[in-house]
Scaffold this motif. Structure first.
Motif, mmCIF file in Angstrom:
data_model
loop_
_atom_site.group_PDB
_atom_site.id
_atom_site.type_symbol
_atom_site.label_atom_id
_atom_site.label_comp_id
_atom_site.label_asym_id
_atom_site.label_seq_id
_atom_site.Cartn_x
_atom_site.Cartn_y
_atom_site.Cartn_z
ATOM 1 N N ARG A 50 71.272 -5.925 32.307
ATOM 2 C CA ARG A 50 70.547 -5.026 31.420
ATOM 3 C C ARG A 50 70.162 -3.745 32.141
ATOM 4 O O ARG A 50 69.799 -2.760 31.516
ATOM 5 C CB ARG A 50 69.323 -5.748 30.875
ATOM 6 C CG ARG A 50 69.739 -6.997 30.065
ATOM 7 C CD ARG A 50 68.577 -7.885 29.748
ATOM 8 N NE ARG A 50 67.677 -7.240 28.813
ATOM 9 C CZ ARG A 50 66.427 -7.628 28.622
ATOM 10 N NH1 ARG A 50 65.945 -8.637 29.295
ATOM 11 N NH2 ARG A 50 65.664 -7.010 27.756
ATOM 12 N N SER A 51 70.206 -3.758 33.464
ATOM 13 C CA SER A 51 69.985 -2.550 34.256
ATOM 14 C C SER A 51 71.343 -1.887 34.486
ATOM 15 O O SER A 51 72.376 -2.440 34.146
ATOM 16 C CB SER A 51 69.358 -2.911 35.602
ATOM 17 O OG SER A 51 68.207 -3.688 35.419
ATOM 18 N N ASP A 52 71.313 -0.701 35.094
ATOM 19 C CA ASP A 52 72.557 0.025 35.357
ATOM 20 C C ASP A 52 73.230 -0.514 36.608
ATOM 21 O O ASP A 52 72.609 -0.573 37.676
ATOM 22 C CB ASP A 52 72.272 1.518 35.541
ATOM 23 C CG ASP A 52 71.697 2.142 34.284
ATOM 24 O OD1 ASP A 52 72.175 1.814 33.202
ATOM 25 O OD2 ASP A 52 70.755 2.953 34.400
ATOM 26 N N LEU A 53 74.503 -0.900 36.466
ATOM 27 C CA LEU A 53 75.299 -1.327 37.612
ATOM 28 C C LEU A 53 75.720 -0.087 38.384
ATOM 29 O O LEU A 53 76.153 0.899 37.788
ATOM 30 C CB LEU A 53 76.518 -2.094 37.119
ATOM 31 C CG LEU A 53 77.285 -2.928 38.113
ATOM 32 C CD1 LEU A 53 76.392 -4.009 38.703
ATOM 33 C CD2 LEU A 53 78.476 -3.570 37.433
ATOM 34 N N VAL A 54 75.574 -0.090 39.696
ATOM 35 C CA VAL A 54 75.897 1.081 40.510
ATOM 36 C C VAL A 54 77.388 1.065 40.836
ATOM 37 O O VAL A 54 77.846 0.309 41.686
ATOM 38 C CB VAL A 54 75.045 1.113 41.806
ATOM 39 C CG1 VAL A 54 75.413 2.314 42.667
ATOM 40 C CG2 VAL A 54 73.562 1.136 41.457
ATOM 41 N N GLU A 55 78.144 1.902 40.117
ATOM 42 C CA GLU A 55 79.580 2.054 40.330
ATOM 43 C C GLU A 55 79.920 3.531 40.237
ATOM 44 O O GLU A 55 79.496 4.162 39.254
ATOM 45 C CB GLU A 55 80.380 1.278 39.291
ATOM 46 C CG GLU A 55 80.306 -0.207 39.434
ATOM 47 C CD GLU A 55 81.108 -0.929 38.364
ATOM 48 O OE1 GLU A 55 81.601 -2.017 38.673
ATOM 49 O OE2 GLU A 55 81.241 -0.415 37.246
ATOM 50 N N PRO A 56 80.644 4.135 41.153
ATOM 51 C CA PRO A 56 81.168 3.524 42.374
ATOM 52 C C PRO A 56 80.039 3.086 43.307
ATOM 53 O O PRO A 56 78.934 3.599 43.234
ATOM 54 C CB PRO A 56 82.015 4.640 43.002
ATOM 55 C CG PRO A 56 81.514 5.894 42.384
ATOM 56 C CD PRO A 56 80.977 5.552 41.052
ATOM 57 N N HIS A 57 80.379 2.123 44.160
ATOM 58 C CA HIS A 57 79.345 1.479 44.973
ATOM 59 C C HIS A 57 78.764 2.429 46.021
ATOM 60 O O HIS A 57 79.396 3.402 46.427
ATOM 61 C CB HIS A 57 79.889 0.203 45.620
ATOM 62 C CG HIS A 57 80.863 0.464 46.732
ATOM 63 N ND1 HIS A 57 82.195 0.664 46.514
ATOM 64 C CD2 HIS A 57 80.676 0.577 48.067
ATOM 65 C CE1 HIS A 57 82.801 0.883 47.670
ATOM 66 N NE2 HIS A 57 81.904 0.838 48.627
ATOM 67 N N LYS A 152 78.724 11.285 42.028
ATOM 68 C CA LYS A 152 79.576 10.678 40.996
ATOM 69 C C LYS A 152 78.780 9.819 40.024
ATOM 70 O O LYS A 152 79.357 9.115 39.202
ATOM 71 C CB LYS A 152 80.667 9.835 41.650
ATOM 72 C CG LYS A 152 81.646 10.660 42.463
ATOM 73 C CD LYS A 152 82.721 9.791 43.088
ATOM 74 C CE LYS A 152 83.698 10.624 43.889
ATOM 75 N NZ LYS A 152 84.702 9.808 44.587
ATOM 76 N N HIS A 153 77.466 9.872 40.119
ATOM 77 C CA HIS A 153 76.588 9.072 39.270
ATOM 78 C C HIS A 153 75.825 9.971 38.315
ATOM 79 O O HIS A 153 75.875 11.197 38.447
ATOM 80 C CB HIS A 153 75.646 8.246 40.154
ATOM 81 C CG HIS A 153 76.365 7.241 40.990
ATOM 82 N ND1 HIS A 153 76.877 7.551 42.236
ATOM 83 C CD2 HIS A 153 76.687 5.954 40.770
ATOM 84 C CE1 HIS A 153 77.483 6.483 42.736
ATOM 85 N NE2 HIS A 153 77.382 5.500 41.874
ATOM 86 N N PRO A 154 75.129 9.398 37.337
ATOM 87 C CA PRO A 154 74.416 10.231 36.364
ATOM 88 C C PRO A 154 73.446 11.217 37.020
ATOM 89 O O PRO A 154 72.833 10.912 38.045
ATOM 90 C CB PRO A 154 73.660 9.193 35.515
ATOM 91 C CG PRO A 154 74.463 7.943 35.642
ATOM 92 C CD PRO A 154 75.029 7.962 37.021
ATOM 93 N N GLN A 155 73.335 12.376 36.393
ATOM 94 C CA GLN A 155 72.491 13.456 36.926
ATOM 95 C C GLN A 155 71.044 13.026 37.119
ATOM 96 O O GLN A 155 70.400 13.392 38.099
ATOM 97 C CB GLN A 155 72.556 14.654 35.958
ATOM 98 C CG GLN A 155 71.839 15.896 36.452
ATOM 99 C CD GLN A 155 72.567 16.571 37.605
ATOM 100 O OE1 GLN A 155 73.769 16.469 37.720
ATOM 101 N NE2 GLN A 155 71.813 17.239 38.464
ATOM 102 N N GLU A 156 70.538 12.201 36.184
ATOM 103 C CA GLU A 156 69.123 11.798 36.274
ATOM 104 C C GLU A 156 68.838 10.905 37.478
ATOM 105 O O GLU A 156 67.682 10.782 37.895
ATOM 106 C CB GLU A 156 68.645 11.130 34.981
ATOM 107 C CG GLU A 156 69.457 9.952 34.524
ATOM 108 C CD GLU A 156 70.603 10.331 33.578
ATOM 109 O OE1 GLU A 156 71.094 9.434 32.871
ATOM 110 O OE2 GLU A 156 71.011 11.505 33.552
#
Length: 199
Positions: A50-57, A152-156
């Motif tokens: 239910r939380s955000d999976l961190v990808e790319p790792h 490479k992850h969301p701006q927030e």
């Protein structure tokens, strides 16, 4: 005339064919249904987190974060990062991280809560942390490496303090959105602890 002459003969072929068709339907039916669902885009979601999976790792070493121990048998970590000072939003996340840790119950010993700052904390902040969070682990964060790893992850995720779950091998695996309740991260962490063989 004997009784055997009057017994009607049962046809064997249609019954055998029906059995054969039933076997084919049981074996090939699910394969055909799955193929049709895949073609039409009706694939069920297999994610249970239910939380955000961190990808790319991301690894802790990508942030040049000196954390020991790392490896099999090391603790899971609920990590609060802040590329600036630890102000109100950061302190709120620290409180949430501790509450999640406490809510784990008997599994709480397998997890530690941690703070990583890019700036050296003031004397006042150090006193506050020692008074309010005596079991809090602390480390310094390289702000440049931190921002680079998050491109490479969301701006927030790149702005302000953030809450993460780090596995015993030093991999950042989950991120908690500020607009989601901490219970979601707690549920995901409980599941990880249940299935984990590394920490």
């Amino acid at each position: 005339m004997s009784s055997s002459d009057t017994t009607p003969v049962q046809p064997g072929k249609p019954r055998g064919q029906l059995k054969l068709l039933a076997i084919f339907a049981v074996v090939l039916g699910p394969i055909l249904v799955a193929g049709v669902m895949a073609k039409m885009g009706f694939m069920p979601q297999s994610n249970t987190n239910r939380s955000d999976l961190v990808e790319p790792h991301i690894l802790l070493e990508d942030w040049q974060l000196a954390v020991e121990p790392v490896g099999y048998g090391s603790p899971w970590r609920i990590l609060v990062t802040s590329p600036q000072d630890c102000l109100d939003a950061c302190m709120a996340l620290l409180h949430e991280a501790r509450q999640i840790n406490v809510a784990l119950g008997r599994e709480a010993g397998r997890v530690e809560h941690m703070l990583a700052l890019a700036a050296q904390p003031t004397a006042a902040l150090q006193q506050q942390l020692e008074a309010e969070y005596p079991r809090l682990s602390r480390s310094m964060l390289d702000a440049g490496a931190y921002q680079t790893s998050l491109r490479k992850h969301p701006q927030e995720w790149q702005q302000g303090p953030q809450l993460w779950v780090v596995d015993p091998l030093g991999r950042v695996v989950l991120h908690q959105d500020a607009d989601k309740p901490g219970k979601q991260l707690l549920d995901d962490l409980k599941h990880l602890l249940k299935v984990s063989k590394v920490g």
